[in-house]
Design a protein around this motif. Sequence first.
Motif, mmCIF file in Angstrom:
data_model
loop_
_atom_site.group_PDB
_atom_site.id
_atom_site.type_symbol
_atom_site.label_atom_id
_atom_site.label_comp_id
_atom_site.label_asym_id
_atom_site.label_seq_id
_atom_site.Cartn_x
_atom_site.Cartn_y
_atom_site.Cartn_z
ATOM 1 N N ASN A 163 0.939 -1.245 0.002
ATOM 2 C CA ASN A 163 0.090 -0.197 -0.106
ATOM 3 C C ASN A 163 0.725 1.172 0.015
ATOM 4 N N LEU A 164 2.261 1.187 -0.157
ATOM 5 C CA LEU A 164 2.927 2.386 -0.024
ATOM 6 C C LEU A 164 3.400 3.042 -1.268
ATOM 7 N N ASP A 165 2.892 4.358 -1.355
ATOM 8 C CA ASP A 165 3.101 5.122 -2.422
ATOM 9 C C ASP A 165 4.308 6.015 -2.284
ATOM 10 N N THR A 166 5.351 5.690 -3.104
ATOM 11 C CA THR A 166 6.624 6.339 -2.638
ATOM 12 C C THR A 166 6.527 7.840 -3.200
ATOM 13 N N GLN A 167 5.579 8.086 -4.239
ATOM 14 C CA GLN A 167 5.691 9.446 -4.612
ATOM 15 C C GLN A 167 5.065 10.475 -3.542
ATOM 16 N N ARG A 168 4.269 9.888 -2.751
ATOM 17 C CA ARG A 168 3.770 10.980 -1.609
ATOM 18 C C ARG A 168 4.600 10.958 -0.562
ATOM 19 N N GLY A 169 5.793 10.347 -0.617
ATOM 20 C CA GLY A 169 6.670 10.554 0.545
ATOM 21 C C GLY A 169 6.178 9.769 2.240
ATOM 22 N N THR A 170 6.522 10.729 3.138
ATOM 23 C CA THR A 170 6.374 10.154 4.456
ATOM 24 C C THR A 170 4.929 10.245 4.746
ATOM 25 N N TRP A 171 4.048 11.073 4.275
ATOM 26 C CA TRP A 171 2.640 10.827 4.641
ATOM 27 C C TRP A 171 2.221 9.474 3.981
ATOM 28 N N SER A 172 2.644 9.134 2.805
ATOM 29 C CA SER A 172 1.978 7.655 2.343
ATOM 30 C C SER A 172 2.613 6.577 3.258
ATOM 31 N N ALA A 173 3.983 6.783 3.856
ATOM 32 C CA ALA A 173 4.378 5.601 4.606
ATOM 33 C C ALA A 173 3.381 5.414 6.020
ATOM 34 N N TRP A 174 3.310 6.689 6.517
ATOM 35 C CA TRP A 174 2.436 6.446 7.851
ATOM 36 C C TRP A 174 0.797 5.975 7.319
ATOM 37 N N GLU A 175 0.465 6.338 6.400
ATOM 38 C CA GLU A 175 -0.910 5.923 5.864
ATOM 39 C C GLU A 175 -0.992 4.351 5.557
ATOM 40 N N ALA A 176 0.150 3.865 4.995
ATOM 41 C CA ALA A 176 0.223 2.413 4.682
ATOM 42 C C ALA A 176 0.420 1.465 6.047
ATOM 43 N N ILE A 177 1.286 2.204 7.212
ATOM 44 C CA ILE A 177 1.291 1.493 8.261
ATOM 45 C C ILE A 177 0.252 1.525 8.892
ATOM 46 N N TYR A 178 -0.634 2.661 9.101
ATOM 47 C CA TYR A 178 -2.080 2.439 9.635
ATOM 48 C C TYR A 178 -3.095 1.508 9.061
ATOM 49 N N GLN A 179 -3.044 1.549 7.597
ATOM 50 C CA GLN A 179 -3.999 0.723 7.204
ATOM 51 C C GLN A 179 -3.465 -0.697 7.340
ATOM 52 N N ALA A 180 -2.418 -1.156 7.202
ATOM 53 C CA ALA A 180 -1.803 -2.439 7.631
ATOM 54 C C ALA A 180 -2.168 -2.895 8.755
ATOM 55 N N THR A 181 -1.888 -1.982 10.081
ATOM 56 C CA THR A 181 -2.155 -2.290 11.244
ATOM 57 C C THR A 181 -3.659 -2.547 11.633
ATOM 58 N N TRP A 182 -4.513 -1.550 10.989
ATOM 59 C CA TRP A 182 -5.881 -1.677 11.259
ATOM 60 C C TRP A 182 -6.421 -2.993 10.634
ATOM 61 N N ALA A 183 -5.763 -3.361 9.496
ATOM 62 C CA ALA A 183 -6.741 -4.561 8.711
ATOM 63 C C ALA A 183 -5.937 -5.788 9.222
ATOM 64 N N LEU A 184 -5.038 -5.720 9.980
ATOM 65 C CA LEU A 184 -4.410 -7.275 10.440
ATOM 66 C C LEU A 184 -4.539 -7.617 11.709
ATOM 67 N N TRP A 185 -4.818 -6.361 12.440
ATOM 68 C CA TRP A 185 -4.762 -6.751 14.081
ATOM 69 C C TRP A 185 -5.679 -7.818 14.540
ATOM 70 N N PRO A 186 -6.894 -7.664 13.985
ATOM 71 C CA PRO A 186 -8.006 -8.877 14.487
ATOM 72 C C PRO A 186 -7.395 -10.153 13.987
ATOM 73 N N ALA A 187 -6.986 -10.388 12.990
ATOM 74 C CA ALA A 187 -6.587 -11.832 12.487
ATOM 75 C C ALA A 187 -5.193 -12.125 13.213
ATOM 76 N N ALA A 188 -4.265 -11.326 13.588
ATOM 77 C CA ALA A 188 -3.155 -11.608 14.174
ATOM 78 C C ALA A 188 -3.478 -12.086 15.769
ATOM 79 N N LEU A 189 -4.440 -11.369 16.427
ATOM 80 C CA LEU A 189 -4.800 -11.750 17.635
ATOM 81 C C LEU A 189 -5.662 -13.163 17.685
#
Length: 362
Positions: free
Chosen positions: A31-57
């Motif tokens: 989900n990382l968009d390198t052209q959007r820089g730091t904002w894209s990285a934080w957004e990708a981290i947020y989406q990955a964490t929100w999507a996967l935490w229930p499955a991991a638990l």
Amino acid sequence: MHPKDPASTTRVTWAYVGGCVLAWLLHILANLDTQRGTWSAWEAIYQATWALWPAALLGALLFPWVRWLDARALSLPALVAAHTGAALLFGAAWQLLDFAGLWLAFGPEHAGANLRKALLSREIVGLVVYAGIAIGFTAVLQARRARAGLIAAAQAEADLARAELAAITGKLNPHFLFNTLNSVIVLTRKDPQRAEQALHQFSDMLRYVLATQREAKDRVSLQDELDFVRNYLALESLRLGPRLQVDWSLDPDTLQDEVPPLTLQPLVENAIVHGVAPRKQGGRVGIVSERDAAEGVLHLCVQDDGAGCDPSKLDAAEGRSGIGLSALRRRFALDFGGRARMSISTAPDAGFRVDLWIPQPA
């Protein structure tokens, strides 16, 4: 390894955590968009964490569940039914946790809208994720069982080898002890003074045998074994006199090498009993120790110049010493795992020779 071994369960736990971290990183990269820089990285981290935490638990709860099913040894239809029901519950629990998280973070309207939008797709994804985690945990349990079976089989084989080795040693000891004692008894009738000397030598021999048994020694130095053989030869010389000639060829560098106790004496006794004693003129026994430069092992040789036998009848020749040669061969096979070798050379009227190659510690 027992399926409930705490150390093993800890390793599985860390492996699962590592798998979750890897899935999280891959989701971020997807989900990382390198052209959007730091904002894209934080957004990708947020989406990955929100999507996967229930499955991991929820996935962490599957290991005890899969282990419980594995311990039940269910039939295939029952196992499929159990996993199908659990997969549906896994998907439903994922939806519930996702809904609860969105409710707390964004309110009921956003949570409800997201649930209606992703209900079917999230359930399908839940089934797939459940199958992947369950298959992984099942493979771990099967690998444990296979390893535990191999360890148990190896332990049983080792126990059997030790039992057989102890039985062989027990057979060898009476074989020469009784013969030696008989020689001393005969000598007491002829020369009491020399018999007393012989009894001291016999006492030293007996002390050696008892020490190796009491201390459960697997190895002794070649020097100790040779001292034992010299005492035996001294007793036999008292009985046979000049009819027994012994040729020694010993490499001093081999005297501290390790050999199984009671290795040489049965071979020397065999040479005397069958190669020297039956002949009126007697005979010679040769004892050799040397380093095998090619293989880096200790080479021992015991030979006599007696009648020998037909090489095609070596099996019968091995039986000529009672259990000595066959027991020694079996002992080498058990004690050295096939790394030690024993060779018999003989021919009619050409004597009898036994060569041993004994591996040494590095």
